[in-house]
Write an enzyme that holds these catalytic residues in place. Sequence first.
Site, PDB file in Angstrom:
ATOM      1  N   ASP A  93       0.845  -1.200   0.000  1.00 56.95           N
ATOM      2  CA  ASP A  93       0.000   0.000   0.000  1.00 56.95           C
ATOM      3  C   ASP A  93       0.879   1.248   0.000  1.00 56.95           C
ATOM      4  O   ASP A  93       1.795   1.364   0.822  1.00 56.95           O
ATOM      5  CB  ASP A  93      -0.856   0.044   1.283  1.00 56.95           C
ATOM      6  CG  ASP A  93      -2.240  -0.548   1.079  1.00 56.95           C
ATOM      7  OD1 ASP A  93      -2.744  -0.510  -0.068  1.00 56.95           O
ATOM      8  OD2 ASP A  93      -2.821  -1.038   2.058  1.00 56.95           O
TER       9      ASP A  93
ATOM     10  N   LYS B 141      -0.316  -0.585  -4.241  1.00 55.68           N
ATOM     11  CA  LYS B 141      -1.788  -0.432  -4.235  1.00 55.68           C
ATOM     12  C   LYS B 141      -2.128   0.994  -3.821  1.00 55.68           C
ATOM     13  O   LYS B 141      -1.490   1.549  -2.919  1.00 55.68           O
ATOM     14  CB  LYS B 141      -2.448  -1.443  -3.293  1.00 55.68           C
ATOM     15  CG  LYS B 141      -3.965  -1.275  -3.185  1.00 55.68           C
ATOM     16  CD  LYS B 141      -4.649  -2.499  -2.584  1.00 55.68           C
ATOM     17  CE  LYS B 141      -4.662  -2.575  -1.097  1.00 55.68           C
ATOM     18  NZ  LYS B 141      -5.276  -1.439  -0.392  1.00 55.68           N
TER      19      LYS B 141
ATOM     20  N   GLU C 122     -13.742  -3.240  -1.402  1.00 55.45           N
ATOM     21  CA  GLU C 122     -13.936  -3.450   0.032  1.00 55.45           C
ATOM     22  C   GLU C 122     -15.342  -3.048   0.455  1.00 55.45           C
ATOM     23  O   GLU C 122     -15.807  -1.944   0.162  1.00 55.45           O
ATOM     24  CB  GLU C 122     -12.882  -2.636   0.819  1.00 55.45           C
ATOM     25  CG  GLU C 122     -13.009  -2.825   2.323  1.00 55.45           C
ATOM     26  CD  GLU C 122     -11.790  -2.341   3.112  1.00 55.45           C
ATOM     27  OE1 GLU C 122     -10.757  -2.002   2.500  1.00 55.45           O
ATOM     28  OE2 GLU C 122     -11.891  -2.313   4.353  1.00 55.45           O
TER      29      GLU C 122
HETATM   30  O1  KIV Z   1      -4.570  -2.311   4.318  1.00 55.21           O
HETATM   31  C1  KIV Z   1      -5.168  -3.375   4.107  1.00 55.21           C
HETATM   32  O2  KIV Z   1      -5.020  -4.378   4.821  1.00 55.21           O
HETATM   33  C2  KIV Z   1      -6.083  -3.421   2.970  1.00 55.21           C
HETATM   34  C3  KIV Z   1      -6.988  -4.620   2.846  1.00 55.21           C
HETATM   35  C4  KIV Z   1      -8.101  -4.511   3.815  1.00 55.21           C
HETATM   36  C5  KIV Z   1      -7.461  -4.810   1.466  1.00 55.21           C
HETATM   37  O3  KIV Z   1      -6.124  -2.533   2.185  1.00 55.21           O
END
Ligand code: KIV
Length: 273
Positions: free
Chosen positions: A92, A122, A191
């Site tokens: 992320d 992501k 989500e």
């Molecule tokens: O940060 C995370 O764990 C996520 C998932 C919930 C998809 O983005």
Amino acid sequence: MSVHSSANIKRITTHILQEMKDRGEKISMLTAYDYSMAKLVDAAGVDIILVGDSASNVMAGHETTLPITLDQMIYHASAVVRAVKRSFVVIDIPFGSYQGNSSEALRSAIRIMKESGAHAVKVEGGAEIRESVVRILSAGVPVMGHLGLTPQSIYKFGTYTVRAKEKAEAEKLIEDAKILEQCGCFAIVLEKIPASLATQVAQTVRIPVIGIGAGGGVDGQVLVMHDMLGITQEFKPRFLRQYADLQKIMTDAFTQYIQDVKSKDFPNDSESY
Ligand code: KIV
């Protein structure tokens, strides 16, 4: 020698993930944030490991995902990458590291890829972050989108309830999914949205759609490791299936250890030099 063939393990790639969708094989994805856990998840055969900014919650104890920094995400990501032999590792990009402008987004993505060795990033959002997505992709970095309940925008939503129940929001979500696909994203996370809408998105776009709280009509599922292992007991949304009760197992072990130390049972002669 190709890095993909080291130790005879076939690494998961974006190409393989697309083939899985094309032949109807469901994709498994789990979060991990450190070396030891990532090693177990990878060895178990999970297809995608997400170093989620949920690390902000489950690793650092913050209420939201907003406080975690790019440096902290890179620290978690590099530990995970060192453990992984097969899984595809997605990181992320944290809040505040890509929303400003596309140059900042590219800089953040490049830092993640260079300093952690991850395979993809992501980002949360659709049309509003299109330029950033295109810029990151133009540098050859695979991008996974994230729509529906996007925790980095929690103060805009106000609650963690199901998103896109209303027609206008559902239509925007479908449009955003199409935009992310057109930009060149290799997959999208959905989500906490109605299952029927998630199924429609998965049938509309060609790329894999991974759900969390989005029903069974999508191309794969993702859960936060600490939730599915029952380490975090206070978070029990309807979509969560808990596969273990590690809170109990770990607490029992800690309690027994304390008791053994206090009672002088530990260490015994065979545990001493
Ligand atoms: O940060 C995370 O764990 C996520 C998932 C919930 C998809 O983005």
